[in-house]
Design an enzyme around this catalytic site. Structure first.
Site, PDB file in Angstrom:
ATOM      1  N   GLN A   1      63.864 -10.629  54.078  1.00  0.00           N
ATOM      2  CA  GLN A   1      63.220 -10.626  52.921  1.00  0.00           C
ATOM      3  C   GLN A   1      63.819  -9.884  51.990  1.00  0.00           C
ATOM      4  O   GLN A   1      63.613  -9.706  50.540  1.00  0.00           O
ATOM      5  CB  GLN A   1      61.629 -10.299  52.813  1.00  0.00           C
ATOM      6  CG  GLN A   1      60.762 -11.056  53.742  1.00  0.00           C
ATOM      7  CD  GLN A   1      60.611 -12.412  53.109  1.00  0.00           C
ATOM      8  OE1 GLN A   1      60.950 -12.676  51.989  1.00  0.00           O
ATOM      9  NE2 GLN A   1      60.050 -13.460  53.762  1.00  0.00           N
TER      10      GLN A   1
ATOM     11  N   ASP B   1      65.760  -5.607  59.298  1.00  0.00           N
ATOM     12  CA  ASP B   1      65.172  -6.969  59.231  1.00  0.00           C
ATOM     13  C   ASP B   1      65.343  -7.059  57.626  1.00  0.00           C
ATOM     14  O   ASP B   1      64.494  -6.638  56.877  1.00  0.00           O
ATOM     15  CB  ASP B   1      63.900  -6.929  59.583  1.00  0.00           C
ATOM     16  CG  ASP B   1      63.057  -8.445  59.152  1.00  0.00           C
ATOM     17  OD1 ASP B   1      64.096  -9.223  58.697  1.00  0.00           O
ATOM     18  OD2 ASP B   1      61.971  -8.594  59.626  1.00  0.00           O
TER      19      ASP B   1
ATOM     20  N   HIS C   1      57.250  -8.027  60.869  1.00  0.00           N
ATOM     21  CA  HIS C   1      56.954  -9.385  61.343  1.00  0.00           C
ATOM     22  C   HIS C   1      57.241  -9.350  62.812  1.00  0.00           C
ATOM     23  O   HIS C   1      57.715  -8.583  63.426  1.00  0.00           O
ATOM     24  CB  HIS C   1      58.198 -10.051  60.724  1.00  0.00           C
ATOM     25  CG  HIS C   1      57.962 -11.647  60.874  1.00  0.00           C
ATOM     26  ND1 HIS C   1      58.342 -12.086  62.190  1.00  0.00           N
ATOM     27  CD2 HIS C   1      57.712 -12.610  59.925  1.00  0.00           C
ATOM     28  CE1 HIS C   1      58.080 -13.530  61.921  1.00  0.00           C
ATOM     29  NE2 HIS C   1      57.750 -13.834  60.754  1.00  0.00           N
TER      30      HIS C   1
ATOM     31  N   LYS D   1      65.641 -18.953  54.262  1.00  0.00           N
ATOM     32  CA  LYS D   1      64.866 -18.065  53.395  1.00  0.00           C
ATOM     33  C   LYS D   1      65.855 -17.706  52.239  1.00  0.00           C
ATOM     34  O   LYS D   1      65.384 -17.268  50.842  1.00  0.00           O
ATOM     35  CB  LYS D   1      64.361 -16.779  53.899  1.00  0.00           C
ATOM     36  CG  LYS D   1      63.326 -16.905  54.651  1.00  0.00           C
ATOM     37  CD  LYS D   1      62.713 -15.647  55.220  1.00  0.00           C
ATOM     38  CE  LYS D   1      61.975 -15.792  56.564  1.00  0.00           C
ATOM     39  NZ  LYS D   1      60.716 -16.855  56.275  1.00  0.00           N
TER      40      LYS D   1
ATOM     41  N   CYS E   1      52.450 -13.788  60.450  1.00  0.00           N
ATOM     42  CA  CYS E   1      53.124 -13.385  61.500  1.00  0.00           C
ATOM     43  C   CYS E   1      53.322 -11.593  61.310  1.00  0.00           C
ATOM     44  O   CYS E   1      54.336 -11.221  61.720  1.00  0.00           O
ATOM     45  CB  CYS E   1      54.633 -13.683  61.685  1.00  0.00           C
ATOM     46  SG  CYS E   1      54.590 -15.520  62.017  1.00  0.00           S
TER      47      CYS E   1
END
Length: 432
Positions: free
Chosen positions: A225, A222, A145, A248, A388
């Site tokens: 997700q 990251d 991203h 999220k 993104c």
């Protein structure tokens, strides 16, 4: 760090339907059709428990934290710090290793700018281990991203370090032989996504971390997700930093978090400066609080943090292994159903890795925006564009894709509705 439907009991359809009652927005209609919300990878919907937690705080406990001696301020501070402890437990960390941020983008930038400040001589001797200079290297991947790419581009430009990028194969999987070549003695930090926001696959994080450890490099994960969808234990993973996004994972917007290994946070100079992060100030210099408060300048996101803690408790009640199993099933259903349609290419479908309930796809001869418009006309919400992640799309030879992403409240019928909707879109455009 993941579970699948084959090893853990998944959510029964009746249980999913019951959970949906906690999300009033899922009962609405869009364009005359019942809403089919398959854009949770962009932002998840909030259950009543989260909305009520924020409202209850604002109605009964609202006060400035860490500043007042009165009872309301003390109770607000307790609630704020309890939220920090709740999130820390959820991700396998200690409370003093969790820094509140506005979002995951700010969290990545916090690390990058702190390393930049250290490289400029700030932070004293403790920060020596964090300094980058010409000849040092930063390693990230071609699937990131933009939030986990551009800050490292900027850090490289400010320090003279070189940015290296782990390439992808034709399916979109990390080329681990190239990762082994790129991560070496000059590598200072490796920044990698746990789960791709485009491909939905769980990356071989353990292998990447092992390469970084062998090279003596730091690792930033990251987890935007992964934290909402998979059981997560940051201590067990042995990462140095991780970033999280509240909206999220059933929480509100305007709240995110940085996990940082305690000894690294203690060595890092601050990114934002001002009130609430200092011990003493003169007109010429200041001394800073220990972490995490060192990195929390100004008025904090108190109601949002408390609401995020309510989201965490909601996820814990349902059970993260069961959510992961549910999504693995839905993800396979998406990939198989979409991949069976004529002219549809599901990105990452050839990668033999576990996945979350997310699939991005390209329809030959039809732009992603047109596919999304047809679905929207039927009340089906999906994401269109480059998500993104322009370098990933460029590597796969496309400019945009359509993304369907599920969550714990997604039903099998909704997945089937998306697949049927895409089939109708294909039929519509090919008859024109």
């Amino acid at each position: 760090m993941h579970n699948t439907a084959s090893t853990v009991d998944t959510l029964a359809e009746a249980e999913v339907l019951r959970l949906r009652e906690d999300f009033p927005i899922l009962q609405t209609e869009v364009n005359g059709h019942p809403l089919v919300y398959l854009d949770s990878g962009a932002t998840a919907q909030r259950p009543l428990a989260v909305l009520d937690a924020e409202r209850d705080y604002l109605l009964n406990l609202n006060a400035a934290v860490h500043r007042g001696a009165h009872t309301l301020a003390a109770e607000a501070t307790d609630a704020f710090e309890d939220a920090r402890e709740t999130l820390a437990r959820f991700v396998g960390a200690d409370a003093d290793e969790i820094v509140w941020t506005s979002n995951a983008t700010e969290a990545v930038n916090l690390v990058a700018y702190s390393l930049s400040n250290a490289s400029a001589g700030r932070g004293g001797a403790e920060a020596d281990r964090l300094r980058l200079a010409e000849g040092d290297e930063i390693v990230t991947t071609e699937m990131e991203h933009h939030a986990n790419l551009i800050p490292w581009q900027e850090l490289a430009a400010r320090t003279g370090a070189t940015l290296r990028v782990i390439p992808l194969d034709d399916d979109g999987a990390l080329r681990m032989e190239e990762a082994a070549r790129l991560i070496g003695p000059r590598t200072r930090i490796v920044a990698v996504t746990h789960v791709s926001n485009v491909l939905g696959v769980v990356n071989p994080i353990e292998e990447v971390i092992a390469l970084a450890r062998e090279a003596g490099a730091m690792v930033l994960l990251d987890a935007c997700q992964s934290a909402p969808h998979l059981p997560l234990d940051l201590h067990a993973l042995d990462v140095d930093f991780a970033v999280l996004s509240g909206h999220k994972m059933l929480g509100p917007t305007g709240i995110g978090a940085l996990y940082g290994r305690r000894e690294l946070l203690e060595a890092m100079p601050p990114f934002l400066t001002g009130g609430s992060m200092i011990t003493t100030v003169t007109t010429t210099e200041a001394a800073y609080l220990p972490p995490p408060q060192r990195f929390e300048a100004g008025t904090q996101r108190v109601s949002q943090a408390i609401a995020l803690a309510a989201a965490v408790r909601y996820l814990e009640r349902v059970g993260m292994p069961r959510i992961a199993a549910h999504e693995a099933e839905l993800g396979s259903r998406l990939v198989d159903g979409l991949g069976a349609l004529d002219g549809v290419r599901v990105l990452g479908s050839g990668i033999a890795r576990p996945r979350v309930g997310l699939a991005s796809f390209d329809v030959a001869g039809i732009h992603a925006h047109d596919v999304g418009q047809i679905l929207d006309d039927e009340g089906i919400a999906v994401r269109v564009g480059h998500h993104c992640a322009q370098p990933l799309h460029r590597r796969l030879g496309i400019t945009a894709s359509t993304r369907a992403s599920t969550y714990l409240y997604t039903t099998r019928d909704e997945v089937d509705a998306v697949i049927a909707g895409v089939a109708r879109a294909i039929d519509f455009f090919r008859r024109r």
